[in-house]
Design a protein around this motif. Structure first.
Motif, short mmCIF file in Angstrom:
data_model
loop_
_atom_site.label_atom_id
_atom_site.label_comp_id
_atom_site.label_asym_id
_atom_site.label_seq_id
_atom_site.Cartn_x
_atom_site.Cartn_y
_atom_site.Cartn_z
N LYS A 1 0.98 -0.69 0.05
CA LYS A 1 0.35 -0.10 -0.07
C LYS A 1 1.20 1.02 -0.28
O LYS A 1 1.73 1.51 0.52
CB LYS A 1 -0.66 0.40 1.64
N ILE A 2 1.15 2.05 -0.54
CA ILE A 2 1.62 3.19 -0.79
C ILE A 2 0.25 4.40 -0.12
O ILE A 2 -0.12 4.61 -1.28
CB ILE A 2 2.19 3.32 -2.39
N PHE A 3 1.34 5.14 0.53
CA PHE A 3 0.75 6.37 0.49
C PHE A 3 1.45 7.50 1.07
O PHE A 3 2.74 8.35 0.45
CB PHE A 3 -0.05 6.39 2.02
N LEU A 4 0.52 8.33 -0.17
CA LEU A 4 1.19 9.86 -1.14
C LEU A 4 0.90 10.65 0.56
O LEU A 4 -0.31 10.96 0.58
CB LEU A 4 1.07 9.79 -1.56
N VAL A 5 1.54 11.53 1.48
CA VAL A 5 0.78 12.69 1.94
C VAL A 5 1.03 14.03 2.05
O VAL A 5 2.77 14.25 2.15
CB VAL A 5 2.03 11.99 3.48
N GLY A 6 0.33 14.31 2.30
CA GLY A 6 0.67 15.65 1.99
C GLY A 6 0.00 16.23 4.00
O GLY A 6 -0.20 15.93 4.50
N ASP A 7 0.19 18.30 3.76
CA ASP A 7 -0.26 18.28 5.16
C ASP A 7 -1.32 18.12 5.47
O ASP A 7 -1.46 17.66 7.00
CB ASP A 7 0.07 19.42 5.43
N GLU A 8 -2.63 17.86 4.60
CA GLU A 8 -3.58 17.30 5.16
C GLU A 8 -4.32 16.05 4.45
O GLU A 8 -5.20 15.75 4.87
CB GLU A 8 -4.28 18.96 4.84
N LYS A 9 -3.73 15.98 3.46
CA LYS A 9 -4.35 15.29 2.41
C LYS A 9 -3.81 14.03 2.46
O LYS A 9 -2.40 13.93 2.32
CB LYS A 9 -4.50 15.36 0.93
N VAL A 10 -4.33 12.76 2.29
CA VAL A 10 -3.31 11.45 2.21
C VAL A 10 -4.38 10.96 0.99
O VAL A 10 -5.20 10.70 0.45
CB VAL A 10 -3.63 10.63 3.15
N PHE A 11 -3.41 10.31 0.17
CA PHE A 11 -4.01 9.72 -1.18
C PHE A 11 -3.12 8.33 -1.09
O PHE A 11 -2.32 7.74 -0.35
CB PHE A 11 -3.42 9.63 -2.67
N LEU A 12 -4.10 7.17 -1.12
CA LEU A 12 -3.87 5.69 -1.23
C LEU A 12 -3.46 5.28 -2.50
O LEU A 12 -4.83 4.83 -3.53
CB LEU A 12 -4.55 5.04 -0.18
N ILE A 13 -2.89 4.33 -3.49
CA ILE A 13 -2.73 3.77 -3.55
C ILE A 13 -1.86 2.00 -3.87
O ILE A 13 -1.52 1.70 -2.74
CB ILE A 13 -1.12 4.22 -5.00
N ASN A 14 -3.40 0.94 -4.30
CA ASN A 14 -3.10 -0.32 -3.88
C ASN A 14 -1.73 -1.03 -5.11
O ASN A 14 -2.62 -1.50 -5.72
CB ASN A 14 -4.30 -0.83 -4.19
N GLY A 15 -0.70 -1.12 -4.65
CA GLY A 15 -0.01 -2.23 -5.27
C GLY A 15 0.40 -1.03 -6.24
O GLY A 15 -0.04 -0.11 -6.68
N VAL A 16 2.36 -1.82 -6.45
CA VAL A 16 2.48 -0.45 -7.42
C VAL A 16 2.73 -0.99 -8.93
O VAL A 16 2.75 -0.01 -9.57
CB VAL A 16 4.62 -0.97 -7.21
N GLN A 17 1.68 -1.69 -9.12
CA GLN A 17 1.32 -2.08 -10.46
C GLN A 17 -0.06 -0.89 -10.97
O GLN A 17 0.59 0.03 -12.21
CB GLN A 17 -0.11 -3.01 -11.04
#
Ligand code: THU
Length: 161
Positions: free
Chosen positions: A131-147
């Motif tokens: 699971k890849i979490f891209l973390v901003g000061d307020e927002k967080v995005f989740l990407i499930n898998g490197v594919q």
């Protein structure tokens, strides 16, 4: 010619309650890890926090060098350290945050191509989606898998063709 399209998906986290306690901690730690960055050339401070299946977290931060290509991104610092310290432990998740001299960026930082390739290898090595979490000061995005980050990638199965 035949057109083919590839779709990728990612999620914006609406509430931290949607995540496990370990994942919430990982996100916080990725922001803290930016403080360990050594980036006197770019002044761009990246922090990465890796969650192992044991629940342990490993932190990394980008390390620069006067001979520019000798530096390394935060994600690879954290992943290579995790894999060398605990070679038997699968990687479950990685959270990535970035800061400048004013503090944590609002913008979400997507990993560079080389880091995506290393994440892919880690996923295949342990046969576990990361699971890849891209973390901003307020927002967080989740990407499930490197594919989803690296469609049509080169991988180790091509070496036996
Ligand atoms: N950097 C990372 O640590 N991770 C990324 O995904 C992109 C870039 C670092 C490398 C360099 O030290 C600085 O950010 C500017 O490119």
């Amino acid at each position: 010619m035949i057109k083919t399209e590839l779709a990728i998906e990612f999620f914006e986290i609406e509430s931290m309650d949607e995540l496990s306690e370990n994942e919430q901690r990982l996100i916080k730690l990725s922001k803290e890890a930016t403080k360990n960055s050594y980036a006197p050339y770019s002044n761009f401070y990246v922090g990465a926090a890796v969650l192992l299946e044991s629940g342990e977290t490993i932190l990394g931060a980008n390390q620069e060098n006067a001979a520019y290509p000798s530096g390394l991104c935060a994600e690879r610092v954290a992943l290579f350290y995790a894999n060398s310290k605990y070679p038997q432990q699968a990687v479950c998740a990685i959270a990535i945050a970035a800061a400048n001299q004013k503090g944590i960026l609002n913008e979400l930082i997507a990993p560079c191509g080389s880091c995506r390739q290393v994440m892919l290898e880690t996923e295949q090595r342990y046969e576990k989606e990361i699971k890849i979490f891209l973390v901003g000061d307020e927002k967080v995005f989740l990407i499930n898998g490197v594919q989803s980050l690296l469609p049509m990638h080169f991988n180790k199965s091509h070496l036996s063709l």
